[in-house]
Write a protein that holds these residues in place. Structure first.
Motif, PDB file in Angstrom:
ATOM      1  N   TYR A 239      15.245   4.727  -1.044  1.00  0.00           N
ATOM      2  CA  TYR A 239      13.881   5.219  -0.975  1.00  0.00           C
ATOM      3  C   TYR A 239      13.143   4.767   0.500  1.00  0.00           C
ATOM      4  O   TYR A 239      12.389   5.697   1.017  1.00  0.00           O
ATOM      5  N   ASP A 240      13.409   3.572   0.856  1.00  0.00           N
ATOM      6  CA  ASP A 240      12.829   3.537   2.257  1.00  0.00           C
ATOM      7  C   ASP A 240      13.218   4.426   3.424  1.00  0.00           C
ATOM      8  O   ASP A 240      12.258   4.766   4.119  1.00  0.00           O
ATOM      9  N   ILE A 241      14.515   4.556   3.424  1.00  0.00           N
ATOM     10  CA  ILE A 241      14.888   5.453   4.557  1.00  0.00           C
ATOM     11  C   ILE A 241      14.414   6.851   4.563  1.00  0.00           C
ATOM     12  O   ILE A 241      14.014   7.480   5.409  1.00  0.00           O
ATOM     13  N   MET A 242      14.334   7.300   3.114  1.00  0.00           N
ATOM     14  CA  MET A 242      13.775   8.572   2.924  1.00  0.00           C
ATOM     15  C   MET A 242      12.388   8.808   3.048  1.00  0.00           C
ATOM     16  O   MET A 242      11.764   9.779   3.606  1.00  0.00           O
ATOM     17  N   ASN A 243      11.541   7.660   2.921  1.00  0.00           N
ATOM     18  CA  ASN A 243      10.056   7.545   3.428  1.00  0.00           C
ATOM     19  C   ASN A 243       9.934   7.815   4.850  1.00  0.00           C
ATOM     20  O   ASN A 243       9.009   8.707   5.143  1.00  0.00           O
ATOM     21  N   ASP A 244      10.911   7.385   5.505  1.00  0.00           N
ATOM     22  CA  ASP A 244      10.833   7.245   7.132  1.00  0.00           C
ATOM     23  C   ASP A 244      10.933   8.624   7.500  1.00  0.00           C
ATOM     24  O   ASP A 244      10.430   9.390   8.271  1.00  0.00           O
ATOM     25  N   LEU A 245      12.105   9.258   6.729  1.00  0.00           N
ATOM     26  CA  LEU A 245      12.508  10.731   7.345  1.00  0.00           C
ATOM     27  C   LEU A 245      11.528  11.594   6.752  1.00  0.00           C
ATOM     28  O   LEU A 245      11.095  12.463   7.690  1.00  0.00           O
ATOM     29  N   MET A 246      10.918  11.430   5.379  1.00  0.00           N
ATOM     30  CA  MET A 246      10.070  12.626   4.964  1.00  0.00           C
ATOM     31  C   MET A 246       8.888  12.736   5.669  1.00  0.00           C
ATOM     32  O   MET A 246       8.283  13.565   6.052  1.00  0.00           O
ATOM     33  N   SER A 247       8.327  11.474   6.238  1.00  0.00           N
ATOM     34  CA  SER A 247       7.059  11.368   6.727  1.00  0.00           C
ATOM     35  C   SER A 247       7.028  11.108   8.234  1.00  0.00           C
ATOM     36  O   SER A 247       6.035  11.156   8.664  1.00  0.00           O
ATOM     37  N   PHE A 248       8.128  11.189   8.644  1.00  0.00           N
ATOM     38  CA  PHE A 248       8.413  11.110  10.211  1.00  0.00           C
ATOM     39  C   PHE A 248       8.032   9.599  10.723  1.00  0.00           C
ATOM     40  O   PHE A 248       7.053   9.333  11.686  1.00  0.00           O
ATOM     41  N   GLY A 249       7.952   8.680   9.511  1.00  0.00           N
ATOM     42  CA  GLY A 249       7.176   7.330   9.910  1.00  0.00           C
ATOM     43  C   GLY A 249       5.684   7.057   9.691  1.00  0.00           C
ATOM     44  O   GLY A 249       5.327   6.014   9.767  1.00  0.00           O
ATOM     45  N   ILE A 250       4.931   8.294   9.486  1.00  0.00           N
ATOM     46  CA  ILE A 250       3.698   7.967   9.377  1.00  0.00           C
ATOM     47  C   ILE A 250       3.201   7.503   7.854  1.00  0.00           C
ATOM     48  O   ILE A 250       1.942   6.893   8.048  1.00  0.00           O
ATOM     49  N   HIS A 251       4.045   7.132   6.905  1.00  0.00           N
ATOM     50  CA  HIS A 251       3.781   6.463   5.820  1.00  0.00           C
ATOM     51  C   HIS A 251       3.379   5.166   6.182  1.00  0.00           C
ATOM     52  O   HIS A 251       2.207   4.745   5.402  1.00  0.00           O
ATOM     53  N   ARG A 252       4.001   4.568   7.225  1.00  0.00           N
ATOM     54  CA  ARG A 252       3.520   3.142   7.947  1.00  0.00           C
ATOM     55  C   ARG A 252       1.860   3.010   8.243  1.00  0.00           C
ATOM     56  O   ARG A 252       1.233   2.313   7.772  1.00  0.00           O
ATOM     57  N   LEU A 253       1.344   4.277   8.753  1.00  0.00           N
ATOM     58  CA  LEU A 253      -0.038   4.249   9.238  1.00  0.00           C
ATOM     59  C   LEU A 253      -0.771   4.457   8.083  1.00  0.00           C
ATOM     60  O   LEU A 253      -1.842   3.664   8.021  1.00  0.00           O
TER      61      LEU A 253
END
Length: 251
Positions: free
Chosen positions: A36-50
């Motif tokens: 889940y975490d690695i896919m979140n980063d890949l899917m959103s290009f890391g923008i989910h953190r913002l």
């Protein structure tokens, strides 16, 4: 979306019996939990953190607060809330899916976050807490998977303290035609392919893309929050409206 009169609802683009949706969604998240975490980063290009950082900034969480991170999954928000509430506060990471809870618990314990966090498996439609319990409730990228969203919003309202606030971070609708076309191409072509490559599961990620399209738009969700009793409701669009952060208070 609320159950229709014939007791059916949407599972992505499919129409299914309402009482079967929860188990179908559970199967999706059992499948994706480990990646889940690695896919979140890949899917959103890391923008989910913002997006999540903005949610935290709008939460008003401070020392001593009691916070419910609903559909908290792998605990990104819980980790920060744990720091903010301190030793006298408490954060409950709640999720309907035990696979997601296990991943979240292991991740947060590895970070040394143990003293003020509890983990509870729960259904958002029937939250197992007394009235007026929480200062803040957040639900990030989880409401669209709930069968009866109206019932869930009423349940959240019930357990908020007077003066408390709810924050709903969720994929939403962009009115930028060019961005919408690009986003559709990405969601229905690249996203399932990425899911297949990284998580060996294209169908779960196809469902996630479809569930976004079936979720109420910004103004509809705001009206649903109003109907549940929330006051001073508003929302802010992020990334062109692909994501929206809704906020409402209980007075």
């Amino acid at each position: 979306m609320k159950e229709s009169q014939d007791n059916t609802t949407h599972f992505g683009y499919k129409t299914v019996e309402a009482d079967k949706k929860a188990s179908m969604v559970a199967d999706v998240f059992h499948s994706v939990a480990a990646k889940y975490d690695i896919m979140n980063d890949l899917m959103s290009f890391g923008i989910h953190r913002l997006w999540k950082r903005q949610t935290i900034a709008c939460s008003g969480v401070r020392a001593g607060h009691k916070v419910l991170d609903l559909a908290g999954g792998t605990g990104d928000l819980t980790a920060k809330f744990s720091e903010l509430v301190g030793d006298k506060g408490q954060v409950i990471l709640g999720d309907i899916n035990d696979s997601m809870l296990k991943v979240g618990r292991e991740k947060l314990r590895d970070l040394g976050l143990v003293s003020n966090i509890e983990y509870v498996q729960m259904n958002a439609e029937m939250l197992p807490f007394d009235d007026n319990t929480f200062d803040v409730i957040t639900i990030a990228f989880g409401l669209r998977n709930v069968t009866d969203k109206d019932k869930a919003l009423h349940s959240m309202y019930r357990i908020l303290k007077p003066g408390g606030r709810l924050l709903v971070l969720e994929f939403s609708k962009t009115d930028n035609e060019a961005l919408a076309k690009l986003y559709d191409m990405y969601s229905f072509t690249l996203l399932p392919a990425m899911g297949k490559l990284v998580a060996n599961d294209s169908e779960s990620y196809r469902y996630l893309a479809e569930s976004i399209r079936m979720h109420p738009d910004q103004d509809t969700l705001k009206a649903m929050m109003d109907d549940a009793g929330f006051e001073q409701t508003d929302y802010q669009n992020m990334t062109g409206g692909i994501v929206a952060l809704h906020r409402g208070f209980k007075f």
